[in-house]
Scaffold this motif. Sequence first.
Motif, PDB file in Angstrom:
ATOM      1  N   ALA A  65     -39.498  30.507  20.288  1.00 31.25           N
ATOM      2  CA  ALA A  65     -39.370  29.862  18.986  1.00 31.25           C
ATOM      3  C   ALA A  65     -38.260  30.535  18.186  1.00 31.25           C
ATOM      4  CB  ALA A  65     -40.686  29.932  18.240  1.00 31.25           C
ATOM      5  N   TYR A  66     -37.055  30.107  18.431  1.00 33.74           N
ATOM      6  CA  TYR A  66     -35.919  30.636  17.686  1.00 33.74           C
ATOM      7  C   TYR A  66     -35.468  29.566  16.713  1.00 33.74           C
ATOM      8  CZ  TYR A  66     -36.056  33.887  21.529  1.00 33.74           C
ATOM      9  OH  TYR A  66     -36.492  34.811  22.450  1.00 33.74           O
ATOM     10  N   THR A  67     -35.187  29.964  15.494  1.00 35.73           N
ATOM     11  CA  THR A  67     -34.880  28.979  14.463  1.00 35.73           C
ATOM     12  C   THR A  67     -33.392  28.833  14.187  1.00 35.73           C
ATOM     13  OG1 THR A  67     -35.182  30.657  12.755  1.00 35.73           O
ATOM     14  CG2 THR A  67     -37.099  29.323  13.318  1.00 35.73           C
ATOM     15  N   ILE A  85     -31.103  33.192  18.701  1.00 35.34           N
ATOM     16  CA  ILE A  85     -30.970  32.933  20.142  1.00 35.34           C
ATOM     17  C   ILE A  85     -29.945  33.893  20.734  1.00 35.34           C
ATOM     18  CG2 ILE A  85     -30.345  31.237  21.906  1.00 35.34           C
ATOM     19  CD1 ILE A  85     -31.216  29.071  19.837  1.00 35.34           C
ATOM     20  N   GLY A  86     -28.826  34.068  20.047  1.00 40.92           N
ATOM     21  CA  GLY A  86     -27.778  34.978  20.526  1.00 40.92           C
ATOM     22  C   GLY A  86     -28.276  36.410  20.639  1.00 40.92           C
ATOM     23  N   ALA A  87     -29.072  36.838  19.669  1.00 44.34           N
ATOM     24  CA  ALA A  87     -29.631  38.195  19.717  1.00 44.34           C
ATOM     25  C   ALA A  87     -30.568  38.349  20.910  1.00 44.34           C
ATOM     26  CB  ALA A  87     -30.367  38.511  18.417  1.00 44.34           C
ATOM     27  N   ARG A  88     -31.370  37.322  21.167  1.00 46.84           N
ATOM     28  CA  ARG A  88     -32.288  37.383  22.311  1.00 46.84           C
ATOM     29  C   ARG A  88     -31.505  37.388  23.625  1.00 46.84           C
ATOM     30  NH1 ARG A  88     -36.214  39.802  24.482  1.00 46.84           N
ATOM     31  NH2 ARG A  88     -37.437  38.552  25.922  1.00 46.84           N
ATOM     32  N   ILE A  89     -30.426  36.628  23.695  1.00 49.31           N
ATOM     33  CA  ILE A  89     -29.578  36.624  24.889  1.00 49.31           C
ATOM     34  C   ILE A  89     -29.049  38.032  25.147  1.00 49.31           C
ATOM     35  CG2 ILE A  89     -27.328  35.858  25.783  1.00 49.31           C
ATOM     36  CD1 ILE A  89     -28.006  33.071  24.591  1.00 49.31           C
ATOM     37  N   LYS A  90     -28.585  38.704  24.106  1.00 50.55           N
ATOM     38  CA  LYS A  90     -28.072  40.070  24.267  1.00 50.55           C
ATOM     39  C   LYS A  90     -29.159  41.005  24.781  1.00 50.55           C
ATOM     40  CE  LYS A  90     -24.379  39.784  20.894  1.00 50.55           C
ATOM     41  NZ  LYS A  90     -23.826  40.270  19.626  1.00 50.55           N
ATOM     42  N   GLU A  91     -30.370  40.876  24.242  1.00 51.88           N
ATOM     43  CA  GLU A  91     -31.491  41.704  24.704  1.00 51.88           C
ATOM     44  C   GLU A  91     -31.783  41.453  26.184  1.00 51.88           C
ATOM     45  OE1 GLU A  91     -34.779  40.600  22.237  1.00 51.88           O
ATOM     46  OE2 GLU A  91     -33.948  41.557  20.454  1.00 51.88           O
ATOM     47  N   LEU A  92     -31.802  40.186  26.561  1.00 48.12           N
ATOM     48  CA  LEU A  92     -32.118  39.829  27.946  1.00 48.12           C
ATOM     49  C   LEU A  92     -31.035  40.296  28.911  1.00 48.12           C
ATOM     50  CD1 LEU A  92     -33.580  36.298  27.273  1.00 48.12           C
ATOM     51  CD2 LEU A  92     -34.844  38.249  28.217  1.00 48.12           C
ATOM     52  N   VAL A  93     -29.780  40.203  28.499  1.00 52.47           N
ATOM     53  CA  VAL A  93     -28.686  40.676  29.353  1.00 52.47           C
ATOM     54  C   VAL A  93     -28.803  42.186  29.555  1.00 52.47           C
ATOM     55  CG1 VAL A  93     -26.179  41.026  29.441  1.00 52.47           C
ATOM     56  CG2 VAL A  93     -27.102  38.779  28.857  1.00 52.47           C
ATOM     57  N   ALA A  94     -29.109  42.905  28.491  1.00 55.43           N
ATOM     58  CA  ALA A  94     -29.293  44.362  28.611  1.00 55.43           C
ATOM     59  C   ALA A  94     -30.453  44.676  29.548  1.00 55.43           C
ATOM     60  CB  ALA A  94     -29.518  44.980  27.234  1.00 55.43           C
ATOM     61  N   GLU A  95     -31.547  43.948  29.411  1.00 56.13           N
ATOM     62  CA  GLU A  95     -32.706  44.150  30.282  1.00 56.13           C
ATOM     63  C   GLU A  95     -32.358  43.825  31.737  1.00 56.13           C
ATOM     64  OE1 GLU A  95     -36.891  44.808  31.224  1.00 56.13           O
ATOM     65  OE2 GLU A  95     -35.453  45.559  29.777  1.00 56.13           O
ATOM     66  N   GLU A  96     -31.625  42.749  31.931  1.00 53.88           N
ATOM     67  CA  GLU A  96     -31.198  42.358  33.278  1.00 53.88           C
ATOM     68  C   GLU A  96     -30.336  43.458  33.904  1.00 53.88           C
ATOM     69  OE1 GLU A  96     -29.484  38.305  35.257  1.00 53.88           O
ATOM     70  OE2 GLU A  96     -28.502  39.002  33.434  1.00 53.88           O
ATOM     71  N   HIS A  97     -29.396  43.983  33.158  1.00 50.23           N
ATOM     72  CA  HIS A  97     -28.535  45.050  33.676  1.00 50.23           C
ATOM     73  C   HIS A  97     -29.337  46.302  33.989  1.00 50.23           C
ATOM     74  CE1 HIS A  97     -24.679  43.211  31.748  1.00 50.23           C
ATOM     75  NE2 HIS A  97     -24.997  42.638  32.896  1.00 50.23           N
ATOM     76  N   ARG A  98     -30.279  46.639  33.112  1.00 52.40           N
ATOM     77  CA  ARG A  98     -31.121  47.807  33.343  1.00 52.40           C
ATOM     78  C   ARG A  98     -31.925  47.647  34.632  1.00 52.40           C
ATOM     79  NH1 ARG A  98     -36.104  49.422  33.000  1.00 52.40           N
ATOM     80  NH2 ARG A  98     -36.938  47.486  32.182  1.00 52.40           N
ATOM     81  N   LEU A  99     -32.517  46.488  34.810  1.00 54.06           N
ATOM     82  CA  LEU A  99     -33.337  46.251  35.998  1.00 54.06           C
ATOM     83  C   LEU A  99     -32.495  46.196  37.270  1.00 54.06           C
ATOM     84  CD1 LEU A  99     -35.753  43.639  34.440  1.00 54.06           C
ATOM     85  CD2 LEU A  99     -36.390  45.915  35.271  1.00 54.06           C
ATOM     86  N   ARG A 100     -31.299  45.646  37.177  1.00 52.12           N
ATOM     87  CA  ARG A 100     -30.427  45.570  38.360  1.00 52.12           C
ATOM     88  C   ARG A 100     -29.873  46.939  38.759  1.00 52.12           C
ATOM     89  NH1 ARG A 100     -29.263  40.523  40.093  1.00 52.12           N
ATOM     90  NH2 ARG A 100     -29.537  38.809  38.629  1.00 52.12           N
ATOM     91  N   SER A 129     -38.240  37.112  35.483  1.00 49.18           N
ATOM     92  CA  SER A 129     -38.673  36.612  34.182  1.00 49.18           C
ATOM     93  C   SER A 129     -37.519  36.644  33.171  1.00 49.18           C
ATOM     94  CB  SER A 129     -39.848  37.448  33.678  1.00 49.18           C
ATOM     95  OG  SER A 129     -40.249  37.016  32.410  1.00 49.18           O
ATOM     96  N   ALA A 130     -36.776  37.746  33.163  1.00 46.63           N
ATOM     97  CA  ALA A 130     -35.631  37.868  32.250  1.00 46.63           C
ATOM     98  C   ALA A 130     -34.568  36.826  32.576  1.00 46.63           C
ATOM     99  CB  ALA A 130     -35.043  39.273  32.317  1.00 46.63           C
ATOM    100  N   GLU A 131     -34.304  36.620  33.859  1.00 44.77           N
ATOM    101  CA  GLU A 131     -33.314  35.615  34.272  1.00 44.77           C
ATOM    102  C   GLU A 131     -33.740  34.221  33.819  1.00 44.77           C
ATOM    103  OE1 GLU A 131     -31.611  37.709  38.346  1.00 44.77           O
ATOM    104  OE2 GLU A 131     -33.295  36.322  38.480  1.00 44.77           O
ATOM    105  N   ASN A 132     -35.023  33.908  34.001  1.00 43.97           N
ATOM    106  CA  ASN A 132     -35.517  32.590  33.603  1.00 43.97           C
ATOM    107  C   ASN A 132     -35.411  32.385  32.096  1.00 43.97           C
ATOM    108  OD1 ASN A 132     -36.154  31.825  36.229  1.00 43.97           O
ATOM    109  ND2 ASN A 132     -38.284  32.453  36.062  1.00 43.97           N
ATOM    110  N   GLU A 133     -35.833  33.389  31.330  1.00 45.79           N
ATOM    111  CA  GLU A 133     -35.757  33.251  29.879  1.00 45.79           C
ATOM    112  C   GLU A 133     -34.309  33.192  29.414  1.00 45.79           C
ATOM    113  OE1 GLU A 133     -37.199  35.213  25.656  1.00 45.79           O
ATOM    114  OE2 GLU A 133     -37.965  36.097  27.515  1.00 45.79           O
ATOM    115  N   LEU A 134     -33.438  33.922  30.068  1.00 47.50           N
ATOM    116  CA  LEU A 134     -32.014  33.892  29.730  1.00 47.50           C
ATOM    117  C   LEU A 134     -31.451  32.486  29.940  1.00 47.50           C
ATOM    118  CD1 LEU A 134     -29.587  35.544  28.805  1.00 47.50           C
ATOM    119  CD2 LEU A 134     -29.240  36.224  31.175  1.00 47.50           C
ATOM    120  N   ASP A 135     -31.790  31.872  31.053  1.00 49.30           N
ATOM    121  CA  ASP A 135     -31.347  30.495  31.305  1.00 49.30           C
ATOM    122  C   ASP A 135     -31.885  29.543  30.246  1.00 49.30           C
ATOM    123  OD1 ASP A 135     -29.965  31.340  33.539  1.00 49.30           O
ATOM    124  OD2 ASP A 135     -31.478  30.656  34.971  1.00 49.30           O
TER     125      ASP A 135
END
Length: 80
Positions: free
Chosen positions: A2-4, A9-24, A39-45
């Motif tokens: 629920a992003y308004t 949305i952009g802030a969440r994308i940045k968080e997910l990219v950081a999480e993706e990099h950390r996990l990779r 899960s991070a990849e799916n939410e990022l998409d």
Amino acid sequence: MAYTNDNGIGARIKELVAEEHRLRSHPNPSDEDLAALKSAENELDQCWDLLRQRRAKTETGADPGDAKARSVPEVEGYLQ
């Protein structure tokens, strides 16, 4: 999801990219790491899809607030 606004949305994308990099970066990821990565990849998409919808609505004069997050199977099923 629920992003308004686009900034949220952009802030969440940045968080997910950081999480993706950390996990990779894990040399021997656990099953939990792999599940978290998927899960991070799916939410990022989903976030990118929602942002694209909002931008398209703005460009066509429609209300970007009418954009809705789509399900993972729907987003993952798109042909590029």
